[in-house]
Write an enzyme that holds these catalytic residues in place. Structure first.
Site, PDB file in Angstrom:
ATOM      1  N   CYS A 165     -11.411 -12.251  -2.290  1.00 54.56           N
ATOM      2  CA  CYS A 165     -10.107 -12.901  -2.453  1.00 54.56           C
ATOM      3  C   CYS A 165      -9.687 -13.695  -1.223  1.00 54.56           C
ATOM      4  O   CYS A 165      -8.677 -14.406  -1.254  1.00 54.56           O
ATOM      5  CB  CYS A 165      -9.056 -11.853  -2.781  1.00 54.56           C
ATOM      6  SG  CYS A 165      -9.567 -10.779  -4.134  1.00 54.56           S
ATOM      7  N   HIS A 305      -0.224 -11.377   0.550  1.00 51.00           N
ATOM      8  CA  HIS A 305      -1.308 -11.160  -0.414  1.00 51.00           C
ATOM      9  C   HIS A 305      -0.723 -10.552  -1.688  1.00 51.00           C
ATOM     10  O   HIS A 305      -1.051 -10.998  -2.782  1.00 51.00           O
ATOM     11  CB  HIS A 305      -2.374 -10.264   0.200  1.00 51.00           C
ATOM     12  CG  HIS A 305      -3.606 -10.131  -0.629  1.00 51.00           C
ATOM     13  ND1 HIS A 305      -4.354 -11.211  -1.027  1.00 51.00           N
ATOM     14  CD2 HIS A 305      -4.222  -9.031  -1.140  1.00 51.00           C
ATOM     15  CE1 HIS A 305      -5.383 -10.793  -1.757  1.00 51.00           C
ATOM     16  NE2 HIS A 305      -5.322  -9.481  -1.839  1.00 51.00           N
ATOM     17  N   GLU A 316       0.322  -3.804   3.378  1.00 47.11           N
ATOM     18  CA  GLU A 316       0.628  -5.122   3.926  1.00 47.11           C
ATOM     19  C   GLU A 316       2.015  -5.148   4.559  1.00 47.11           C
ATOM     20  O   GLU A 316       2.210  -5.737   5.629  1.00 47.11           O
ATOM     21  CB  GLU A 316       0.526  -6.188   2.835  1.00 47.11           C
ATOM     22  CG  GLU A 316       0.709  -7.598   3.368  1.00 47.11           C
ATOM     23  CD  GLU A 316       0.387  -8.673   2.352  1.00 47.11           C
ATOM     24  OE1 GLU A 316       0.311  -9.853   2.744  1.00 47.11           O
ATOM     25  OE2 GLU A 316       0.214  -8.344   1.158  1.00 47.11           O
ATOM     26  N   LYS A 337       1.822 -14.455  -6.350  1.00 46.45           N
ATOM     27  CA  LYS A 337       0.952 -13.856  -7.375  1.00 46.45           C
ATOM     28  C   LYS A 337       1.770 -13.270  -8.515  1.00 46.45           C
ATOM     29  O   LYS A 337       1.250 -13.045  -9.603  1.00 46.45           O
ATOM     30  CB  LYS A 337       0.062 -12.775  -6.766  1.00 46.45           C
ATOM     31  CG  LYS A 337      -1.094 -13.297  -5.920  1.00 46.45           C
ATOM     32  CD  LYS A 337      -2.015 -12.163  -5.509  1.00 46.45           C
ATOM     33  CE  LYS A 337      -3.177 -12.658  -4.650  1.00 46.45           C
ATOM     34  NZ  LYS A 337      -2.753 -13.031  -3.293  1.00 46.45           N
ATOM     35  N   HIS A 342      -3.548 -13.278  -9.936  1.00 48.51           N
ATOM     36  CA  HIS A 342      -4.470 -13.246  -8.790  1.00 48.51           C
ATOM     37  C   HIS A 342      -5.667 -14.151  -9.086  1.00 48.51           C
ATOM     38  O   HIS A 342      -6.492 -13.835  -9.939  1.00 48.51           O
ATOM     39  CB  HIS A 342      -4.923 -11.814  -8.535  1.00 48.51           C
ATOM     40  CG  HIS A 342      -5.616 -11.629  -7.228  1.00 48.51           C
ATOM     41  ND1 HIS A 342      -5.990 -12.671  -6.417  1.00 48.51           N
ATOM     42  CD2 HIS A 342      -6.018 -10.492  -6.584  1.00 48.51           C
ATOM     43  CE1 HIS A 342      -6.591 -12.200  -5.336  1.00 48.51           C
ATOM     44  NE2 HIS A 342      -6.604 -10.880  -5.423  1.00 48.51           N
ATOM     45  N   PHE A 403     -11.680  -7.673  -1.413  1.00 46.70           N
ATOM     46  CA  PHE A 403     -12.551  -6.507  -1.572  1.00 46.70           C
ATOM     47  C   PHE A 403     -13.675  -6.589  -0.542  1.00 46.70           C
ATOM     48  O   PHE A 403     -14.257  -7.651  -0.313  1.00 46.70           O
ATOM     49  CB  PHE A 403     -13.172  -6.484  -2.982  1.00 46.70           C
ATOM     50  CG  PHE A 403     -12.233  -6.042  -4.070  1.00 46.70           C
ATOM     51  CD1 PHE A 403     -10.990  -5.503  -3.795  1.00 46.70           C
ATOM     52  CD2 PHE A 403     -12.614  -6.153  -5.400  1.00 46.70           C
ATOM     53  CE1 PHE A 403     -10.140  -5.087  -4.811  1.00 46.70           C
ATOM     54  CE2 PHE A 403     -11.772  -5.734  -6.427  1.00 46.70           C
ATOM     55  CZ  PHE A 403     -10.538  -5.209  -6.124  1.00 46.70           C
TER      56      PHE A 403
END
Length: 415
Positions: A165, A305, A316, A337, A342, A403
């Site tokens: 990502c 994010h 975060e 998002k 996403h 990831f």
């Protein structure tokens, strides 16, 4: 070596909120959701039956039939956004040194649709290995960068970035660094993804990463809400033209903003989960500020994010509090998002465009779908819940975490 200043002069996108920058920006400001029932395939038997798909996209509006068949959707999306960005920048091949214009492109997965279809065709056959000769060139993740360079004749640095990502953000950072070091005059950069197919929905669903709120697709992506249950998969692309300031000024380009710095870090913790204290996010934000030679109190907006996952959102926010200290209470934070879903490897590019919007229009796009903010968060922070807000925005930070523990951030500033 004297480092060059780097600016953004063009932008383009295909998103679940609109297939050009103006439409995308308007939808962001209005807090619209791009989610809906899956139309690309019959998702009846899948645990998650919705996604943030593109609307009104027809490849034959952009490519002839023969060309479209040679391009996986992720490469199509890349080329359409790149065309918009190059046109927006007024990057005329006649007036530039094509050897010093490159393409650096991100995609976390690449041609998943093509891979799925070719394996399916083989499995349904008689065992004879009949594969389309375009199988590999359509599927590989670097091919989007190659196709863009071929179309425009850009002969400078050319490659793909893969960091899940964070892919598009890493591509932007590489483009920024290459120009800053004087190794190119301009680079088309960004990212694209087309994973809203059976393998994508099924694979992420098997990991329990996706929301299963099938009765309310538009409300499913709800970062920072106590009822969040996973992310909503999206598709699309975002593209930008980065140039050295002197190159942009010499050709009279319109400058959208200045790129100040970028950073990267690794969690070294877990395949898919962030460190619960956000240690990787802390390091990458600090590295980005250092690279930009900026202080935390110079940043007014963070496009987080914020995927709408239970662990990620909390980690975060902890990291932001650690890095920004008392200034965290003066920041505006939002997760776009909640509207786009996403976009995986394309997320960083589309979210950086949201930051460009915030600088240009002095507005913070909202985090929608929050009806019950998670009490585990510091709710004294400004999460821009549900409604866009006007405020002074001098500089904006875009966070992307992938990831594998890949973290990447970019800071842009009003020019």
């Amino acid at each position: 070596m004297e480092l060059k200043r780097v600016v953004i002069t063009g932008a383009g996108c295909l998103t679940p909120l609109g297939n050009d920058v103006a439409t995308f920006f308007e939808a962001l400001k209005n807090g619209e959701s791009g989610a809906g029932p899956i139309t690309h395939f019959d998702a009846t038997h899948f645990k998650t039956q919705f996604a943030c798909e593109l609307k009104g996209y027809d490849p034959l509006d952009h490519f002839d039939r023969k060309t479209a068949r040679k391009l996986d959707p992720f490469a199509q999306y890349a080329m359409v956004a790149a065309r918009q960005a190059v046109s927006h920048a007024g990057l005329d091949a006649e007036g530039i040194d094509l050897d010093r214009v490159g393409v650096i492109w991100g995609s976390g997965i690449g041609g998943l649709f093509t891979f799925q279809e070719e394996v399916r065709n083989y499995a349904n056959g008689d065992g004879t290995p009949r594969f389309n000769p375009f199988f590999i060139p359509k599927m590989i993740g670097d091919i989007a960068a190659g196709q863009i360079s071929i179309e425009f004749g850009f002969r400078g640095p050319n490659y793909g970035c893969v960091s899940a990502c964070a892919s598009a953000t890493n591509a932007v950072i590489d483009a920024f660094t290459t120009i800053r070091m004087g190794k190119a005059d301009a680079i088309v950069t960004g990212g694209s993804e087309a994973a809203c197919v059976e393998a994508g929905i099924g694979g992420f669903g098997a990991m329990k990463a996706l929301s299963t709120r099938n009765d309310d697709p538009q409300g499913a992506s709800r970062p920072f809400d106590v009822t969040r249950d996973g992310f909503v998969l999206g598709e699309g692309s975002g593209a930008m033209v980065l140039e050295s300031l002197e190159h942009a000024q010499a050709r009279g380009a319109n400058i959208l903003c200045e790129v100040m710095g970028g950073g990267a870090s690794g969690d070294a913790h877990h395949l898919t989960a962030p460190h619960p204290e956000g240690t990787g996010a802390i390091r990458v934000m600090r590295a980005t500020l250092e690279d930009a030679d900026m202080q935390p109190d110079e940043v007014d907006y963070i496009n987080v994010h914020g995927t709408s996952t239970p662990l990620g959102d909390l980690a975060e926010v902890k990291a932001i509090e650690e890095v920004f200290g008392d200034h965290a209470y003066k920041l505006s934070i939002s997760s776009t998002k909640s509207m786009t879903g996403h976009l995986l490897g394309a997320a960083g590019a589309v979210e950086l465009l949201a930051c460009v919007l915030s600088l240009q229009e002095q507005i913070i796009p909202p985090t929608i779908n929050s009806s019950e903010p998670d009490p585990a968060l510091n709710l004294e922070l400004d999460f821009t819940f549900n409604t866009a807000k006007k405020r002074e925005v001098r500089a904006a930070l875009s966070n992307t975490f992938g990831f594998g523990g890949h973290n990447a951030c970019v800071i842009i500033r009003k020019f």
